[in-house]
Write an enzyme that holds these catalytic residues in place. Structure first.
Site, mmCIF file in Angstrom:
data_model
loop_
_atom_site.group_PDB
_atom_site.id
_atom_site.type_symbol
_atom_site.label_atom_id
_atom_site.label_comp_id
_atom_site.label_asym_id
_atom_site.label_seq_id
_atom_site.Cartn_x
_atom_site.Cartn_y
_atom_site.Cartn_z
ATOM 1 N N ASP A 82 38.801 52.980 42.017
ATOM 2 C CA ASP A 82 38.431 51.753 41.321
ATOM 3 C C ASP A 82 37.483 52.070 40.156
ATOM 4 O O ASP A 82 36.565 52.894 40.304
ATOM 5 C CB ASP A 82 37.710 50.852 42.340
ATOM 6 C CG ASP A 82 37.422 49.474 41.806
ATOM 7 O OD1 ASP A 82 38.377 48.776 41.450
ATOM 8 O OD2 ASP A 82 36.239 49.088 41.748
ATOM 9 N N GLU A 93 42.230 53.919 38.239
ATOM 10 C CA GLU A 93 42.217 52.641 37.539
ATOM 11 C C GLU A 93 41.259 52.837 36.365
ATOM 12 O O GLU A 93 40.046 52.736 36.518
ATOM 13 C CB GLU A 93 41.714 51.495 38.418
ATOM 14 C CG GLU A 93 41.823 50.166 37.684
ATOM 15 C CD GLU A 93 40.695 49.171 37.956
ATOM 16 O OE1 GLU A 93 40.904 47.978 37.764
ATOM 17 O OE2 GLU A 93 39.587 49.587 38.331
HETATM 18 C C1 GLC Z 1 38.655 46.670 39.683
HETATM 19 C C2 GLC Z 1 39.407 45.872 40.731
HETATM 20 C C3 GLC Z 1 38.906 44.472 40.674
HETATM 21 C C4 GLC Z 1 37.441 44.458 40.990
HETATM 22 C C5 GLC Z 1 36.664 45.390 40.060
HETATM 23 C C6 GLC Z 1 35.278 45.651 40.571
HETATM 24 O O1 GLC Z 1 38.941 46.281 38.398
HETATM 25 O O2 GLC Z 1 40.782 45.997 40.529
HETATM 26 O O3 GLC Z 1 39.605 43.633 41.564
HETATM 27 O O4 GLC Z 1 36.921 43.166 40.857
HETATM 28 O O5 GLC Z 1 37.293 46.633 39.955
HETATM 29 O O6 GLC Z 1 35.295 46.518 41.668
#
Ligand code: GLC
Length: 538
Positions: free
Chosen positions: A206, A266
């Site tokens: 994440d 991500e």
């Molecule tokens: C990422 C996740 C999202 C979350 C954020 C903070 O973007 O996909 O759902 O709110 O991180 O952890």
């Protein structure tokens, strides 16, 4: 020549994203859980996917849907136990389905023992050094240390009673960890090993571009978005800083001590910076969010596909394809809105009559045949195989996403893509569980229930099942892609023996010769608007 070995399944796999809270409720509390997931493994098996990615399932107050982790080595009691997780992993493996966990290293929950300890400790203490505490500006320190803003809106700093401020790039209940601190790094090494030792096959990391901050905390002069590719090449004080690569390498070295593991980033970064995350000693792959942000237009799709494949090829990484996830409006709805609609604002701002739901559904079918036929791996977000639309009109009193409050009610947030799955047409939550679900399902979900679609030759579910089966038969061994020019409104490419043709314009176009293996809608000599086909041997 086959490039398929057990150890590179992730290069061309179909990964199914399970938003566990909304997948299936096995214990009757209105929220999804591991018991529900285990009960529904047949659905995943029959879909033919290679892996599941499970959104965070750890102990958490769920202020941000579980991205606020209170204990990385415990499963949220609402979802089950670590033993349940292990049993699930074993059952998935027995069906040849790999399991990818979601790891959240940028921040913890404010209920994590470390943060509780930090608040109870003195400024400058080792407990505070695990997070990012600073004195404020101004004579009495009453101004935050910088103008940084939270992704969810409002300031990224919150003041604690002794006068110091702590950083949270997201909600105030998600304090950012201090990745300059070796203790933090060592703790995550151990968390990786904890889950690897329990059979986890990979990790979705994440906010992989957020952990390293400029500790001079220079002002940025404006709001920072994360859930769109607005990152700069110029250098930013907390996104995409070069220091993250050292952390990536450290994690990769741990994964490499095990067989067959992967990690996917991500990272919402500038497309030119993405390949840096994919070097051979860093991530195996990264989500490519470009296509998700591309309007329904053949030329634009083609440009993005070419650029993504080339960028990935440069570093020998597979490209990835994502149309929907738990953070964005579902694509069956996005594609029903006029191109260029600012869809994050549209649920509030409208115009709501601009939505053509049937058109969106038709395009979503064609889009499935596009993303499932591109080289690399494809991520499928739970419910897209049922053609679920965004529930954009959820009443505001049920909204749970912190974005709603933090944006001062200017954005509804992400709940509309997180509404629980309809498994059957009846019952208090359409087969999701035995009681009403934590977010209400709209009436139209009943007609989209999995049990109704299963076995119906014209359903979205059948289309996904067929496409995934044909993909493994025809589209995996040869990962090449050759773009074809069949007209301005047509996206066409050859993948080995298969030709993919998608008519993204509004008039029918001629259908190339060959045997139609699969079509997103009925074709009869011509390829209608908003329709895609897979043709064998043209
Ligand atoms: C990422 C996740 C999202 C979350 C954020 C903070 O973007 O996909 O759902 O709110 O991180 O952890």
């Amino acid at each position: 020549m086959s490039n398929t070995t057990a150890s590179d399944w992730w290069r061309h796999g179909v990964v199914y994203q399970v938003y566990i809270r909304s997948f299936a409720d096995g214990n009757g509390d209105g929220q999804g859980d591991i018991a529900g997931l285990r009960d529904r493994l047949d659905h995943l098996d029959r879909l033919g996917i290679d892996a599941v990615w499970i959104n965070p399932w750890y102990a958490s107050p769920l202020n941000d849907g579980g991205y606020d982790v209170a204990d990385y080595r415990a499963i949220n009691a609402r979802f089950g136990t670590v033993d349940d997780a292990s049993a699930f992993i074993e059952e998935a493996h027995a069906r040849d389905i790999r399991v990818i966990a979601d790891l959240v290293p940028n921040h913890t929950s404010s209920e994590h023992a470390w943060f509780v300890d930090a608040l109870a400790s003195q400024p400058g203490s080792p407990a505070r050094e695990r997070y990012i505490f600073r004195d404020g500006k101004g004579v009495d320190g009453s101004e935050p240390p910088s103008d940084w803003t939270s992704v969810f809106g409002g300031p990224a700093w919150t003041r604690v009673p002794d006068g110091q401020w702590y950083l949270h790039l997201f909600d105030p209940t998600q304090p950012d960890l201090n990745w300059e601190n070796e203790e933090v790094r060592a703790e995550f090494d151990s968390i990786f090993r904890f889950w690897l030792d329990r059979g986890i096959d990979g990790f979705r990391i994440d906010v992989a571009h957020g952990m390293v901050k400029d500790t001079n905390f220079p002002d940025t002069g404006g709001r920072t978005m994360i859930l769109q590719n607005d990152q700069t090449l110029q250098g930013h004080p907390h996104w995409d800083r070069d220091g993250v690569h050292e952390i990536n390498r450290r994690w990769r070295a741990i994964l490499d001590q095990y067989d067959d593991k992967m990690m996917v980033a991500e990272a919402w970064v500038h497309p030119q910076r993405l390949p840096l995350y994919l070097r051979s000693d860093e991530y195996h792959q990264s989500f490519n969010f470009e296509l998700l942000e591309t309007p329904w237009d053949a030329k634009e799709f083609r440009t993005v596909i070419d650029a993504s494949v080339n960028a990935a090829n440069e570093v020998g990484a597979p490209s990835t394809w994502v149309l929907s996830n738990h953070d964005v409006m579902r694509h069956a709805t996005r594609y029903g809105l006029p191109n260029g609609t600012p869809w994050r604002k549209w649920p509030i701002d409208g115009p709501h009559e601009a939505l053509d739901a049937d058109l969106g559904a038709q395009r979503a079918r064609a889009a499935a045949l596009i993303t499932l036929s591109l080289p690399g791996s494809t991520y499928v977000y739970q419910g897209e195989e049922l053609g679920l639309p965004e529930v954009w009109d959820l009443p505001t009193d049920v909204l749970d996403d912190p974005v709603w409050e933090r944006s001062a009610h200017t954005e509804k947030g992400r709940d509309g893509c997180r509404v629980p799955i309809p498994w059957s047409p009846d019952g208090p939550s359409l087969g999701f569980g035995e009681v009403a679900s934590w977010l209400p399902q709209p009436d139209l979900f009943a007609d989209l229930a999995a049990s109704i679609q299963d076995g119906d030759p014209d359903s979205m579910l059948t289309l996904y099942q067929q496409a995934i089966a044909l993909r493994s038969e025809h589209l995996v061994d040869d990962q090449s892609l050759e773009m074809l020019d069949l007209g301005a409104d047509v996206l066409a490419y050859r993948r080995g023996t298969i030709t993919v043709v998608a008519n993204m314009g509004s008039d029918p176009v001629p259908l190339p010769d060959g045997t139609t293996l699969l079509a997103s809608s009925a074709v009869d000599g011509e390829l209608p608007a908003d329709t895609a086909v897979w043709i064998l041997g043209s």
